[in-house]
Design a protein around this motif. Structure first.
Motif, PDB file in Angstrom:
ATOM      1  N   ALA A  77       0.826  -1.209   0.000  1.00 18.25           N
ATOM      2  CA  ALA A  77       0.000   0.000   0.000  1.00 18.25           C
ATOM      3  C   ALA A  77       0.857   1.254   0.000  1.00 18.25           C
ATOM      4  O   ALA A  77       0.538   2.257  -0.651  1.00 18.25           O
ATOM      5  CB  ALA A  77      -0.929   0.002   1.216  1.00 18.25           C
ATOM      6  N   VAL A  78       1.967   1.223   0.725  1.00 19.19           N
ATOM      7  CA  VAL A  78       2.862   2.377   0.797  1.00 19.19           C
ATOM      8  C   VAL A  78       3.585   2.602  -0.524  1.00 19.19           C
ATOM      9  O   VAL A  78       3.700   3.738  -1.003  1.00 19.19           O
ATOM     10  CB  VAL A  78       3.889   2.200   1.936  1.00 19.19           C
ATOM     11  N   TYR A  79       4.061   1.528  -1.130  1.00 14.37           N
ATOM     12  CA  TYR A  79       4.903   1.663  -2.326  1.00 14.37           C
ATOM     13  C   TYR A  79       4.114   1.661  -3.629  1.00 14.37           C
ATOM     14  O   TYR A  79       4.664   1.967  -4.691  1.00 14.37           O
ATOM     15  CB  TYR A  79       5.949   0.541  -2.360  1.00 14.37           C
ATOM     16  N   GLN A  80       2.836   1.336  -3.574  1.00  8.34           N
ATOM     17  CA  GLN A  80       2.015   1.337  -4.792  1.00  8.34           C
ATOM     18  C   GLN A  80       1.872   2.748  -5.345  1.00  8.34           C
ATOM     19  O   GLN A  80       1.661   3.707  -4.604  1.00  8.34           O
ATOM     20  CB  GLN A  80       0.641   0.754  -4.478  1.00  8.34           C
ATOM     21  N   SER A  81       1.984   2.862  -6.656  1.00  6.84           N
ATOM     22  CA  SER A  81       1.811   4.161  -7.314  1.00  6.84           C
ATOM     23  C   SER A  81       0.341   4.394  -7.629  1.00  6.84           C
ATOM     24  O   SER A  81      -0.386   3.461  -7.999  1.00  6.84           O
ATOM     25  CB  SER A  81       2.624   4.219  -8.610  1.00  6.84           C
ATOM     26  N   LEU A  82      -0.086   5.637  -7.454  1.00 10.59           N
ATOM     27  CA  LEU A  82      -1.478   5.984  -7.728  1.00 10.59           C
ATOM     28  C   LEU A  82      -1.747   5.943  -9.229  1.00 10.59           C
ATOM     29  O   LEU A  82      -0.987   6.487 -10.030  1.00 10.59           O
ATOM     30  CB  LEU A  82      -1.774   7.384  -7.194  1.00 10.59           C
ATOM     31  N   ASN A  83      -2.850   5.303  -9.600  1.00  9.42           N
ATOM     32  CA  ASN A  83      -3.251   5.230 -11.006  1.00  9.42           C
ATOM     33  C   ASN A  83      -3.962   6.537 -11.370  1.00  9.42           C
ATOM     34  O   ASN A  83      -5.186   6.638 -11.295  1.00  9.42           O
ATOM     35  CB  ASN A  83      -4.161   4.024 -11.240  1.00  9.42           C
ATOM     36  N   VAL A 117     -15.303  25.564  -2.669  1.00  8.08           N
ATOM     37  CA  VAL A 117     -14.684  24.313  -2.222  1.00  8.08           C
ATOM     38  C   VAL A 117     -13.546  23.915  -3.154  1.00  8.08           C
ATOM     39  O   VAL A 117     -13.665  24.017  -4.377  1.00  8.08           O
ATOM     40  CB  VAL A 117     -15.724  23.169  -2.161  1.00  8.08           C
ATOM     41  N   CYS A 118     -12.470  23.446  -2.551  1.00  6.28           N
ATOM     42  CA  CYS A 118     -11.343  22.873  -3.293  1.00  6.28           C
ATOM     43  C   CYS A 118     -11.121  21.456  -2.772  1.00  6.28           C
ATOM     44  O   CYS A 118     -10.987  21.246  -1.562  1.00  6.28           O
ATOM     45  CB  CYS A 118     -10.089  23.721  -3.081  1.00  6.28           C
ATOM     46  N   ILE A 119     -11.090  20.472  -3.676  1.00  7.44           N
ATOM     47  CA  ILE A 119     -10.837  19.082  -3.298  1.00  7.44           C
ATOM     48  C   ILE A 119      -9.499  18.654  -3.874  1.00  7.44           C
ATOM     49  O   ILE A 119      -9.249  18.795  -5.070  1.00  7.44           O
ATOM     50  CB  ILE A 119     -11.945  18.143  -3.806  1.00  7.44           C
ATOM     51  N   VAL A 120      -8.644  18.143  -3.000  1.00  6.88           N
ATOM     52  CA  VAL A 120      -7.353  17.591  -3.421  1.00  6.88           C
ATOM     53  C   VAL A 120      -7.347  16.113  -3.050  1.00  6.88           C
ATOM     54  O   VAL A 120      -7.621  15.753  -1.900  1.00  6.88           O
ATOM     55  CB  VAL A 120      -6.176  18.309  -2.745  1.00  6.88           C
ATOM     56  N   ILE A 121      -7.046  15.261  -4.009  1.00  9.77           N
ATOM     57  CA  ILE A 121      -6.982  13.820  -3.789  1.00  9.77           C
ATOM     58  C   ILE A 121      -5.514  13.413  -3.824  1.00  9.77           C
ATOM     59  O   ILE A 121      -4.877  13.457  -4.877  1.00  9.77           O
ATOM     60  CB  ILE A 121      -7.778  13.055  -4.863  1.00  9.77           C
ATOM     61  N   GLY A 122      -4.959  13.045  -2.670  1.00  6.13           N
ATOM     62  CA  GLY A 122      -3.536  12.743  -2.586  1.00  6.13           C
ATOM     63  C   GLY A 122      -3.269  11.287  -2.257  1.00  6.13           C
ATOM     64  O   GLY A 122      -3.997  10.671  -1.469  1.00  6.13           O
ATOM     65  N   ASP A 123      -2.209  10.737  -2.844  1.00  5.97           N
ATOM     66  CA  ASP A 123      -1.873   9.332  -2.610  1.00  5.97           C
ATOM     67  C   ASP A 123      -1.455   9.076  -1.170  1.00  5.97           C
ATOM     68  O   ASP A 123      -1.835   8.076  -0.565  1.00  5.97           O
ATOM     69  CB  ASP A 123      -0.777   8.867  -3.569  1.00  5.97           C
ATOM     70  N   GLY A 124      -0.675   9.984  -0.575  1.00  7.84           N
ATOM     71  CA  GLY A 124      -0.239   9.815   0.802  1.00  7.84           C
ATOM     72  C   GLY A 124       0.505   8.519   1.007  1.00  7.84           C
ATOM     73  O   GLY A 124       1.367   8.139   0.206  1.00  7.84           O
ATOM     74  N   LEU A 125       0.140   7.795   2.054  1.00  6.83           N
ATOM     75  CA  LEU A 125       0.817   6.553   2.396  1.00  6.83           C
ATOM     76  C   LEU A 125       0.046   5.307   1.959  1.00  6.83           C
ATOM     77  O   LEU A 125       0.413   4.196   2.306  1.00  6.83           O
ATOM     78  CB  LEU A 125       1.067   6.489   3.907  1.00  6.83           C
ATOM     79  N   SER A 126      -1.023   5.512   1.181  1.00  7.61           N
ATOM     80  CA  SER A 126      -1.755   4.366   0.647  1.00  7.61           C
ATOM     81  C   SER A 126      -2.530   4.767  -0.597  1.00  7.61           C
ATOM     82  O   SER A 126      -3.654   5.272  -0.506  1.00  7.61           O
ATOM     83  CB  SER A 126      -2.709   3.784   1.697  1.00  7.61           C
TER      84      SER A 126
END
Length: 275
Positions: free
Chosen positions: A56-62, A119-128
């Motif tokens: 989960a930590v090392y997976q890259s966000l699609n 409203v501003c929405i940011v979708i971040g990969d973070g640690l998972s």
């Protein structure tokens, strides 16, 4: 020399007295034992959980998949990056994950804006990244249905990689958005590699501190449901807009209705001990 007689142990695992409690939690309780060791099944499950947490930590966000899904729902999107341009730097330098890269900063500034946004929405990969891929899209869709009741305007949704929570502050500042929602993959535990966190900040800006944020965590199938998380956040947003504050000055007063459970609760890891 005096020799001690070899001690033999029963072949069948010894069951723990807490065995019945396993149906209520993912926690590693009542593992039982075989001799002086944990059973092989429990050991293998632990190793699997540890591997899933690392993945989960090392997976890259699609990014393409997330962007395509949002566009199908009618949202405008953009991709931004932090100054941590690879996983190794991201893990070793949290400070770089809180800063937009110069390229991303200019990219956002070049977006033609006709007005300020609510409203501003940011979708971040973070640690998972896994947590985001499984939960972010249905959450945004659910929340937007509530936002339309208030006629709030939404800035282009930013999909951020190499991101820490504070990365969203500058995005909201550039978009002149009153309310920032940061969706981010939480640090995976050994039973929750798919947990998404939500951070809400009123008038976010570079330098915003943690006491100015409200957090809703453990959003996932086996945790806090997307529907209840969206309701809770929407209630916070309405109250925040009234008092012009967030964080420690904004209390979560949302009442969750009591729902009768007609089905057995589905845990993340299926307990097959009673099969």
């Amino acid at each position: 020399m005096k020799l001690n007689k070899d001690q033999t142990f029963p072949a069948q695992p010894h069951l723990d007295v807490w065995q019945k409690l396993k149906q209520f939690t993912d926690a590693r309780i009542a593992l039982g034992r075989t001799g002086c060791s944990v059973p092989t099944k429990a050991l293998l499950e632990f190793q699997l959980s540890h591997a899933q947490a690392k993945d989960a930590v090392y997976q890259s966000l699609n990014i393409d998949h997330i962007s395509d899904q949002l566009k199908q729902l009618g949202f405008e999107t953009t991709h931004v990056e932090s100054c941590a341009d690879n996983k190794e730097i991201f893990l070793k330098r949290p400070d770089l994950g809180r800063q937009l890269s110069e390229t991303s900063r200019q990219k956002l500034k070049n977006i033609q804006l006709t007005s300020n946004f609510d409203v501003c929405i940011v979708i971040g990969d973070g640690l998972s990244a896994r947590a985001i891929e499984e939960n972010a899209i249905p959450f945004v869709h659910q929340l937007h249905t509530y936002m339309k009741q208030e006629n709030w305007t939404l800035a282009p949704i930013s999909i951020a990689t190499g991101s820490r929570v504070a990365l969203g502050d500058e995005v909201a500042q550039i978009f002149n958005a009153s309310m920032l929602i940061m969706l981010i993959g939480e640090r995976p535990g050994l039973s929750s590699p798919d947990s998404m966190g939500i951070y809400y900040t009123w008038q976010a800006h570079v330098g915003s501190i943690d006491s100015e944020r409200n957090c809703i965590s453990n959003v996932r199938t086996a945790g806090l449901s997307i529907e209840i998380a969206a309701q809770r956040l929407f209630a916070l947003m309405k109250k925040s807009k009234q008092i012009q504050r967030s964080g420690v000055a904004l209390k979560d007063e949302h009442q969750i209705p009591v729902v009768e459970q007609h089905q057995k609760r589905q845990l993340f890891f299926r307990d097959s001990s009673n099969d």
